[in-house]
Design a protein around this motif. Structure first.
Motif, PDB file in Angstrom:
ATOM      1  N   ALA A  55       0.850  -1.187   0.000  1.00 40.48           N
ATOM      2  CA  ALA A  55       0.000   0.000   0.000  1.00 40.48           C
ATOM      3  C   ALA A  55       0.884   1.234   0.000  1.00 40.48           C
ATOM      4  O   ALA A  55       1.950   1.238   0.606  1.00 40.48           O
ATOM      5  CB  ALA A  55      -0.908   0.015   1.229  1.00 40.48           C
ATOM      6  N   GLU A  56       0.422   2.268  -0.685  1.00 43.32           N
ATOM      7  CA  GLU A  56       1.105   3.560  -0.662  1.00 43.32           C
ATOM      8  C   GLU A  56       0.345   4.447   0.315  1.00 43.32           C
ATOM      9  O   GLU A  56      -0.863   4.631   0.191  1.00 43.32           O
ATOM     10  CB  GLU A  56       1.129   4.190  -2.048  1.00 43.32           C
ATOM     11  CG  GLU A  56       1.892   5.486  -2.062  1.00 43.32           C
ATOM     12  CD  GLU A  56       1.992   6.063  -3.456  1.00 43.32           C
ATOM     13  OE1 GLU A  56       3.111   6.125  -3.981  1.00 43.32           O
ATOM     14  OE2 GLU A  56       0.940   6.445  -4.002  1.00 43.32           O
ATOM     15  N   ARG A  67       2.476  11.146  10.317  1.00 45.78           N
ATOM     16  CA  ARG A  67       1.375  10.214  10.069  1.00 45.78           C
ATOM     17  C   ARG A  67       1.212  10.023   8.571  1.00 45.78           C
ATOM     18  O   ARG A  67       1.268  10.981   7.803  1.00 45.78           O
ATOM     19  CB  ARG A  67       0.084  10.772  10.668  1.00 45.78           C
ATOM     20  CG  ARG A  67      -1.044   9.768  10.673  1.00 45.78           C
ATOM     21  CD  ARG A  67      -2.292  10.359  11.267  1.00 45.78           C
ATOM     22  NE  ARG A  67      -3.121  10.815  10.146  1.00 45.78           N
ATOM     23  CZ  ARG A  67      -4.051  11.736  10.219  1.00 45.78           C
ATOM     24  NH1 ARG A  67      -4.283  12.345  11.348  1.00 45.78           N
ATOM     25  NH2 ARG A  67      -4.747  12.072   9.156  1.00 45.78           N
ATOM     26  N   PHE A  68       0.981   8.780   8.172  1.00 41.91           N
ATOM     27  CA  PHE A  68       0.782   8.428   6.774  1.00 41.91           C
ATOM     28  C   PHE A  68      -0.502   7.615   6.674  1.00 41.91           C
ATOM     29  O   PHE A  68      -0.677   6.638   7.400  1.00 41.91           O
ATOM     30  CB  PHE A  68       1.967   7.602   6.247  1.00 41.91           C
ATOM     31  CG  PHE A  68       3.272   8.358   6.282  1.00 41.91           C
ATOM     32  CD1 PHE A  68       3.686   9.095   5.189  1.00 41.91           C
ATOM     33  CD2 PHE A  68       4.073   8.335   7.405  1.00 41.91           C
ATOM     34  CE1 PHE A  68       4.884   9.794   5.209  1.00 41.91           C
ATOM     35  CE2 PHE A  68       5.280   9.019   7.443  1.00 41.91           C
ATOM     36  CZ  PHE A  68       5.680   9.748   6.340  1.00 41.91           C
ATOM     37  N   ASP A  69      -1.402   8.020   5.781  1.00 43.13           N
ATOM     38  CA  ASP A  69      -2.700   7.361   5.613  1.00 43.13           C
ATOM     39  C   ASP A  69      -2.825   6.769   4.224  1.00 43.13           C
ATOM     40  O   ASP A  69      -2.327   7.323   3.243  1.00 43.13           O
ATOM     41  CB  ASP A  69      -3.849   8.362   5.803  1.00 43.13           C
ATOM     42  CG  ASP A  69      -3.940   8.902   7.221  1.00 43.13           C
ATOM     43  OD1 ASP A  69      -3.591   8.167   8.161  1.00 43.13           O
ATOM     44  OD2 ASP A  69      -4.357  10.057   7.378  1.00 43.13           O
ATOM     45  N   GLY A  70      -3.545   5.647   4.134  1.00 42.78           N
ATOM     46  CA  GLY A  70      -3.809   5.014   2.855  1.00 42.78           C
ATOM     47  C   GLY A  70      -4.860   3.928   3.007  1.00 42.78           C
ATOM     48  O   GLY A  70      -5.519   3.830   4.043  1.00 42.78           O
ATOM     49  N   VAL A  71      -4.993   3.117   1.971  1.00 45.77           N
ATOM     50  CA  VAL A  71      -5.983   2.038   1.962  1.00 45.77           C
ATOM     51  C   VAL A  71      -5.294   0.770   1.477  1.00 45.77           C
ATOM     52  O   VAL A  71      -4.551   0.788   0.495  1.00 45.77           O
ATOM     53  CB  VAL A  71      -7.176   2.373   1.045  1.00 45.77           C
ATOM     54  CG1 VAL A  71      -8.155   1.219   0.981  1.00 45.77           C
ATOM     55  CG2 VAL A  71      -7.870   3.641   1.525  1.00 45.77           C
ATOM     56  N   LEU A  72      -5.556  -0.328   2.165  1.00 49.93           N
ATOM     57  CA  LEU A  72      -5.031  -1.631   1.775  1.00 49.93           C
ATOM     58  C   LEU A  72      -6.190  -2.618   1.714  1.00 49.93           C
ATOM     59  O   LEU A  72      -6.836  -2.867   2.736  1.00 49.93           O
ATOM     60  CB  LEU A  72      -3.984  -2.116   2.778  1.00 49.93           C
ATOM     61  CG  LEU A  72      -3.420  -3.512   2.538  1.00 49.93           C
ATOM     62  CD1 LEU A  72      -2.549  -3.522   1.286  1.00 49.93           C
ATOM     63  CD2 LEU A  72      -2.623  -3.987   3.728  1.00 49.93           C
ATOM     64  N   ASN A  73      -6.472  -3.117   0.522  1.00 52.86           N
ATOM     65  CA  ASN A  73      -7.571  -4.082   0.353  1.00 52.86           C
ATOM     66  C   ASN A  73      -8.875  -3.561   0.966  1.00 52.86           C
ATOM     67  O   ASN A  73      -9.531  -4.249   1.744  1.00 52.86           O
ATOM     68  CB  ASN A  73      -7.199  -5.440   0.950  1.00 52.86           C
ATOM     69  CG  ASN A  73      -5.991  -6.047   0.301  1.00 52.86           C
ATOM     70  OD1 ASN A  73      -5.722  -5.812  -0.871  1.00 52.86           O
ATOM     71  ND2 ASN A  73      -5.237  -6.823   1.050  1.00 52.86           N
ATOM     72  N   THR A  75      -9.320  -1.496   3.281  1.00 53.56           N
ATOM     73  CA  THR A  75      -9.217  -1.205   4.713  1.00 53.56           C
ATOM     74  C   THR A  75      -8.349   0.029   4.918  1.00 53.56           C
ATOM     75  O   THR A  75      -7.199   0.055   4.451  1.00 53.56           O
ATOM     76  CB  THR A  75      -8.583  -2.401   5.464  1.00 53.56           C
ATOM     77  OG1 THR A  75      -9.383  -3.557   5.260  1.00 53.56           O
ATOM     78  CG2 THR A  75      -8.467  -2.119   6.954  1.00 53.56           C
ATOM     79  N   PRO A  76      -8.858   1.059   5.609  1.00 52.92           N
ATOM     80  CA  PRO A  76      -8.033   2.232   5.908  1.00 52.92           C
ATOM     81  C   PRO A  76      -6.835   1.829   6.789  1.00 52.92           C
ATOM     82  O   PRO A  76      -6.983   1.067   7.743  1.00 52.92           O
ATOM     83  CB  PRO A  76      -8.963   3.162   6.681  1.00 52.92           C
ATOM     84  CG  PRO A  76     -10.336   2.694   6.352  1.00 52.92           C
ATOM     85  CD  PRO A  76     -10.231   1.220   6.108  1.00 52.92           C
ATOM     86  N   ASP A  91      -8.474   0.069   9.917  1.00 50.94           N
ATOM     87  CA  ASP A  91      -9.926   0.260   9.957  1.00 50.94           C
ATOM     88  C   ASP A  91     -10.350   1.230  11.052  1.00 50.94           C
ATOM     89  O   ASP A  91     -11.410   1.092  11.653  1.00 50.94           O
ATOM     90  CB  ASP A  91     -10.623  -1.091  10.110  1.00 50.94           C
ATOM     91  CG  ASP A  91     -11.996  -1.097   9.474  1.00 50.94           C
ATOM     92  OD1 ASP A  91     -12.296  -0.189   8.681  1.00 50.94           O
ATOM     93  OD2 ASP A  91     -12.770  -2.023   9.784  1.00 50.94           O
ATOM     94  N   GLU A  92      -9.479   2.182  11.366  1.00 50.54           N
ATOM     95  CA  GLU A  92      -9.716   3.284  12.304  1.00 50.54           C
ATOM     96  C   GLU A  92      -9.925   2.870  13.751  1.00 50.54           C
ATOM     97  O   GLU A  92     -10.095   3.725  14.617  1.00 50.54           O
ATOM     98  CB  GLU A  92     -10.896   4.143  11.834  1.00 50.54           C
ATOM     99  CG  GLU A  92     -10.649   4.768  10.480  1.00 50.54           C
ATOM    100  CD  GLU A  92     -11.818   5.580   9.974  1.00 50.54           C
ATOM    101  OE1 GLU A  92     -12.822   5.716  10.696  1.00 50.54           O
ATOM    102  OE2 GLU A  92     -11.728   6.074   8.839  1.00 50.54           O
ATOM    103  N   ASP A  93      -9.906   1.557  14.068  1.00 49.59           N
ATOM    104  CA  ASP A  93     -10.127   1.193  15.468  1.00 49.59           C
ATOM    105  C   ASP A  93      -9.225   0.066  15.977  1.00 49.59           C
ATOM    106  O   ASP A  93      -9.175  -0.188  17.166  1.00 49.59           O
ATOM    107  CB  ASP A  93     -11.589   0.831  15.713  1.00 49.59           C
ATOM    108  CG  ASP A  93     -12.048  -0.380  14.930  1.00 49.59           C
ATOM    109  OD1 ASP A  93     -11.307  -0.863  14.079  1.00 49.59           O
ATOM    110  OD2 ASP A  93     -13.185  -0.827  15.184  1.00 49.59           O
TER     111      ASP A  93
END
Length: 101
Positions: A55-56, A67-73, A75-76, A91-93
């Motif tokens: 994931a990028e 902090r680095f944010d992205g999506v993998l399959n 899922t955040p 998944d934020e939790d």
């Protein structure tokens, strides 16, 4: 703010190296996930490989650390770095404290 600046300086110093090698990869164990982190040349994103899935993640605003944010399959994913410590949030939790591997 000084820590964010220091992190950016480190990123740019790493980017100055022409050849990528194994020492450019940060490997962390986050719960059951092995995470391989490679900083981009510009320092504004990381490539993260979580148990073989890539994931990028893009640099996001953070009050402290980087902090680095992205999506993998679908899922955040958030990778957060402060000093030598990494935290992964799925998944934020689901929060995982990471240790160097």
């Amino acid at each position: 703010m000084k820590k964010v600046f220091l992190f950016a300086v480190i990123c740019f110093a790493l980017a100055a190296c022409d050849a990528k090698n194994a020492s450019d990869v940060i490997v962390q164990q986050c719960g059951d996930y092995t995470v391989e982190i490679t900083l981009s040349e510009s320092g504004d994103r990381i490539n993260a490989v979580l148990n073989g899935d890539a994931a990028e993640l893009i640099n996001a605003v953070s009050a402290s650390g980087a902090r680095f944010d992205g999506v993998l399959n679908d899922t955040p994913v958030t990778m957060w770095n402060k000093g030598d410590s990494w935290t992964m949030i799925l998944d934020e939790d689901m929060v995982y404290e990471c240790v160097a591997k």
